[in-house]
Each structure stands twice: as C-alpha cells, then as structure tokens.
Design an enzyme around this catalytic site. Structure first.
Site, short mmCIF file in Angstrom:
data_model
loop_
_atom_site.label_atom_id
_atom_site.label_comp_id
_atom_site.label_asym_id
_atom_site.label_seq_id
_atom_site.Cartn_x
_atom_site.Cartn_y
_atom_site.Cartn_z
CG ASN A 184 5.19 1.02 6.25
OD1 ASN A 184 4.31 0.66 7.02
ND2 ASN A 184 5.28 0.56 5.01
NE ARG A 215 -3.11 -2.40 1.01
CZ ARG A 215 -2.01 -1.82 1.54
NH1 ARG A 215 -1.92 -0.51 1.61
NH2 ARG A 215 -1.02 -2.56 1.98
P1 NAD Z 1 -3.14 -2.06 12.71
O1 NAD Z 1 -3.45 -3.51 12.61
O2 NAD Z 1 -2.25 -1.59 13.80
O3 NAD Z 1 -4.50 -1.22 12.82
C1 NAD Z 1 -5.64 -1.50 12.09
C2 NAD Z 1 -6.83 -1.12 12.95
O4 NAD Z 1 -8.01 -1.25 12.15
C3 NAD Z 1 -7.01 -2.05 14.15
O5 NAD Z 1 -7.07 -1.26 15.34
C4 NAD Z 1 -8.30 -2.76 13.88
O6 NAD Z 1 -9.04 -3.05 15.03
C5 NAD Z 1 -9.02 -1.77 12.99
N1 NAD Z 1 -10.08 -2.38 12.17
C6 NAD Z 1 -10.00 -3.50 11.42
N2 NAD Z 1 -11.18 -3.72 10.83
C7 NAD Z 1 -12.00 -2.72 11.19
C8 NAD Z 1 -13.35 -2.41 10.88
N3 NAD Z 1 -14.09 -3.20 10.09
N4 NAD Z 1 -13.88 -1.29 11.43
C9 NAD Z 1 -13.15 -0.52 12.27
N5 NAD Z 1 -11.86 -0.75 12.60
C10 NAD Z 1 -11.31 -1.86 12.06
O7 NAD Z 1 -2.56 -1.67 11.29
P2 NAD Z 1 -1.75 -0.36 10.88
O8 NAD Z 1 -0.30 -0.61 10.99
O9 NAD Z 1 -2.36 0.81 11.58
O10 NAD Z 1 -2.09 -0.33 9.32
C11 NAD Z 1 -3.42 -0.19 8.87
C12 NAD Z 1 -3.49 -0.37 7.37
O11 NAD Z 1 -2.82 0.72 6.72
C13 NAD Z 1 -2.74 -1.61 6.82
O12 NAD Z 1 -3.50 -2.78 6.94
C14 NAD Z 1 -2.51 -1.22 5.38
O13 NAD Z 1 -3.61 -1.58 4.58
C15 NAD Z 1 -2.39 0.30 5.44
N6 NAD Z 1 -0.99 0.73 5.23
C16 NAD Z 1 -0.72 1.55 4.18
C17 NAD Z 1 0.57 1.95 3.93
C18 NAD Z 1 0.91 2.89 2.80
O14 NAD Z 1 2.06 2.95 2.39
N7 NAD Z 1 -0.04 3.65 2.29
C19 NAD Z 1 1.61 1.51 4.75
C20 NAD Z 1 1.30 0.72 5.86
C21 NAD Z 1 -0.01 0.32 6.07
#
Ligand code: NAD
Length: 387
Positions: free
Chosen positions: A147, A286
């Site tokens: 998603n 989040r």
């Molecule tokens: P992803 O793992 O592809 O990307 C997360 C990025 O955050 C990575 O590049 C990582 O290096 C970076 N990161 C982690 N800790 C960090 C920090 N302290 N400082 C800077 N960068 C940091 O994940 P994604 O698929 O892009 O999803 C990200 C988040 O979005 C998920 O973990 C989830 O909490 C949220 N999400 C929300 C929904 C929704 O319905 N609202 C749906 C999917 C995901």
C-alpha cells in the site's frame, strides 16, 4: 493444524458487502525497483472487494478451512476480556492491519505460548512489541510495498488539501450553504515554489517525492540511508543530515519513517518550534512520531498553519481525542493504506506469507521484520529496537 486469529475492522454500518462504485481495479504486478506484487498460489476473492473488515476476512476463510486449519476473525480487541485476548491463548498466528491494530504487547505475547507468527496485512509492524517478538523467537512479517503508493497518493492529497485550505471551502458550500469566497481563500496558497520535505525516503517517501516533482517545488529529504546520487540528481533533491535541518528548511513536511525508538516523539515542542512559522505537517506514518499536544498548541498559536494525516494513537481514538477538534486540520481515520486497490494486494500478500509459513517455505526477505531472534529483511533496514 494451526489456529489463525485475524483481528479486522468492523463491517460497514450499511452492511456487507457495500455497493461498489466501480466494477474492477487496475492490475498492478510490480513496483519500482523490481519487487513483484504478491504471488500466492491462488486467491478466493475478486480484486476490488472489501476484504479488510470482519466479513471480508482478507479472503482467507476458504483457503484455511479447506486445509483443516481454524480461522477466527474478530474486531473485538480492547480490554482484558476481549475476543482477541481469549482467542490468543492458543493461537499460532495473529493477522492484523495497522488501521485496526491488534496491539501485541509484551504481556499479550507472554500470554500466547503457541504464537509463532504475526502478520501485518499492510505495512508498519510497530503494533507488535518487537523486542518481545524477538525474545520469543517469533516471526513478524508485513506485505512490503502493498500500500505504499496508496499512502503516497493520500499524502500528496493532504498536502494540497492543507495548503489550498480545501476543507473550510468545502464546508462553506455544503454544511454552511454559503458562497463565502473571501473566507474561503484567506488561508489558501499554492504549493508552487514552496520547499517541501520528506522525512524517511523509503518506499512511500520516494513515491511522494516523485509525485511532487511536477509541481515545481524544491524537494528536500532526510533519511538515515542517503539515496543514490542519480536519484538525488533526477529529482533535484536537497539532502539534510538530520531531521532538525530538514524541519527548519521547509514549508511543508511529510513524515514517512516507521515508528521505532529513534523516531518516537521526534516532533516535539522544540522541533516544531524550530520550523518556519506557518509550516504544515502531514503525517501518514505513525501518530507517536509527533507529540500529540504540541501539535494542538502549534496549530492554536499559528506556529503550524495546518496538520493532516490519517494515523492516531490509540486506534481507534477516544471521542475526546484533541485531534478531532483542533483548528486547521484535515484528518482522516487511518484509511490511506486500505483503499480497495491496496486491500487486494495486501490480502494476497497475507495469503502468500501464510502459504509459505504453513508449508515450511521461507517468507520473502522483503516481507520480514523479525525472524530468527532479531530484526530481519526490511525490518533490519528500517527499524531499531531499544538495546
Ligand atoms: P520503508 O521501510 O520503505 O521506508 C522507511 C524509511 O525510513 C527507510 O528509508 C529508512 O531508512 C527510514 N528511516 C527509518 N528510521 C529513520 C530515522 N530515524 N530517521 C530517518 N529515516 C529513517 O517503509 P515504507 O513502506 O516507506 O513505510 C514507512 C512507514 O509508513 C511504515 O513503517 C508505516 O509506519 C507507515 N505506513 C502507513 C500507512 C498508512 O496507511 N497510513 C501504510 C503503510 C505504511
């Protein structure tokens, strides 16, 4: 035979199934970077159906029951006498969606001696106490990428909604029956020429940056993993070495990191106070990444011009949660990642993970958050656990 417990959101108040607006959805077979969409052996649903609620059952009932497994579906997840707590006692697998999270706390994991696998139908596994999952040698898996584009589209929509001040203008013509142009435009701007930043340039963050590029904005980001030089050049990205530098440089900030010890409460009074007066924050990552009450105070004082997002804590939030009544918000419930388009993908992904686990085959690395007593796969790249 295994017992699989799915904690899903309640059915629509109008009954199940709803009347669908469209007859089908586009078929997505892969994602940027080459990852394929889920590849289960089969699915027992039509893509585009509502699958994430109790009656939808993620389309898993026929598959599991035909194997002789037990499949329990409930939305009752709060309080010590909840169905979740009762059924957890002998469950092998728990499936839940971040939109209606089964909070698998350390106490709940301790009380579930058979629990081996927690599947997030969607992305973001912070509702599972990861240190406990690691200590209990559980596997935690999610449907990476299922998603991400849905959320990126929602984030871009909410950036435009806030900056153009869409919500009050809509209210003037609908509930207020007016035509108040001056009232409607007195906080309305274009994003053209603005500085827009993304915290966390992973799957969602990068998709947001790509979608914003044609708006003629200056794009900024911070991520612990810097993007390849050719991507920075292609999108004209300005990289920041820390969240503080990013926050101070932008007019709009969109948050896309997972929730883990490094990001919890990151946007506190001090960091929000260091942003330009009149900045906007969109948070589809989040809720606990921001300080709930600091956001409310910043909107009231004018330090923030707007706040939007779809993530709350807890979920569902109580009726008196201050984000329901704060000024200059464009909040939705946690829906961005649960479009019917996304549901087809994450339901298929949940089935793929189950097929692998039940047959003793490895789960795709990119789906793993915890395995073998530690962070694994995507979890090892994007999460930390307090040490
Ligand atoms: P992803 O793992 O592809 O990307 C997360 C990025 O955050 C990575 O590049 C990582 O290096 C970076 N990161 C982690 N800790 C960090 C920090 N302290 N400082 C800077 N960068 C940091 O994940 P994604 O698929 O892009 O999803 C990200 C988040 O979005 C998920 O973990 C989830 O909490 C949220 N999400 C929300 C929904 C929704 O319905 N609202 C749906 C999917 C995901």
């Amino acid at each position: 035979m295994a017992k699989i417990l799915a904690v899903l959101y309640p059915d629509p108040v109008g009954g199940y199934p709803p009347n669908y607006a469209r007859d089908d959805i586009p078929r997505v077979t892969g994602y940027p970077g080459g990852q394929t969409a889920p590849t289960p052996q089969a699915v027992d649903f039509n893509p585009g159906e509502l699958l994430g609620c109790v009656s939808g059952g993620l389309g898993l009932r026929d598959f599991l029951e035909s194997r002789g497994d037990t499949f329990v579906v409930t939305s009752d997840k709060e309080g010590p006498d909840s169905t979740l707590d009762r059924e957890l006692a002998d469950a092998d697998v728990v499936i839940s969606q971040p939109f209606w999270p089964a909070y698998l706390t350390a106490e709940r994991i301790d009380a579930a001696p058979r629990l081996r696998l927690a599947i997030t139908a969607g992305i973001g596994s912070d509702h599972v106490d990861l240190p406990s999952a690691i200590a209990h040698d559980m596997t935690v898996a999610e449907v990476t990428y299922s998603n991400s584009i849905s959320v990126a589209e929602h984030a871009v929509m909410q950036i435009l909604t806030l900056v153009h001040d869409y919500m009050p203008a809509h209210e003037w013509v609908t509930s207020k029956k007016g035509w108040n142009i001056a009232d409607s435009v007195s906080r309305s701007y274009d994003i053209e020429g603005m500085d827009i930043g993304v915290l966390g340039a992973g799957r969602i963050g990068q998709a947001v940056l790509r979608r914003l590029k044609p708006f003629d904005v200056r794009l900024h980001y911070h991520d612990v993993h810097r993007l390849p030089e050719e991507v920075e050049e292609e999108l004209g990205l300005i990289w920041h070495p820390d969240p503080q530098s990013l926050a101070a440089a932008v007019d709009v900030l969109s948050i896309h990191t997972p929730l883990h010890p490094q990001t919890q409460n990151l946007f506190d009074e001090e960091l929000i106070g260091a942003m330009k007066r009149g900045s906007y924050i969109v948070n589809t990552a989040r809720a606990l990444i921001v300080d709930r009450d600091a956001v409310v105070r910043a909107l009231e004082s004018g330090q923030l011009a707007g706040y939007a997002g779809d993530v709350w804590y807890p979920q569902p939030p109580p009726e008196d949660h201050p984000w329901r009544t704060m000024p200059h918000e464009a909040m939705t419930p946690h829906v961005s990642g649960s479009t019917l388009s996304a549901q087809a993908r994450y339901a298929a992904g949940a089935r793929e993970i189950l097929e692998c686990w039940l047959d003793g085959r490895p789960i795709r690395q990119e789906y793993l958050i915890v395995e073998g007593g530690g962070l694994a796969g995507s979890g090892a790249r994007s999460y930390t656990v307090a040490g």
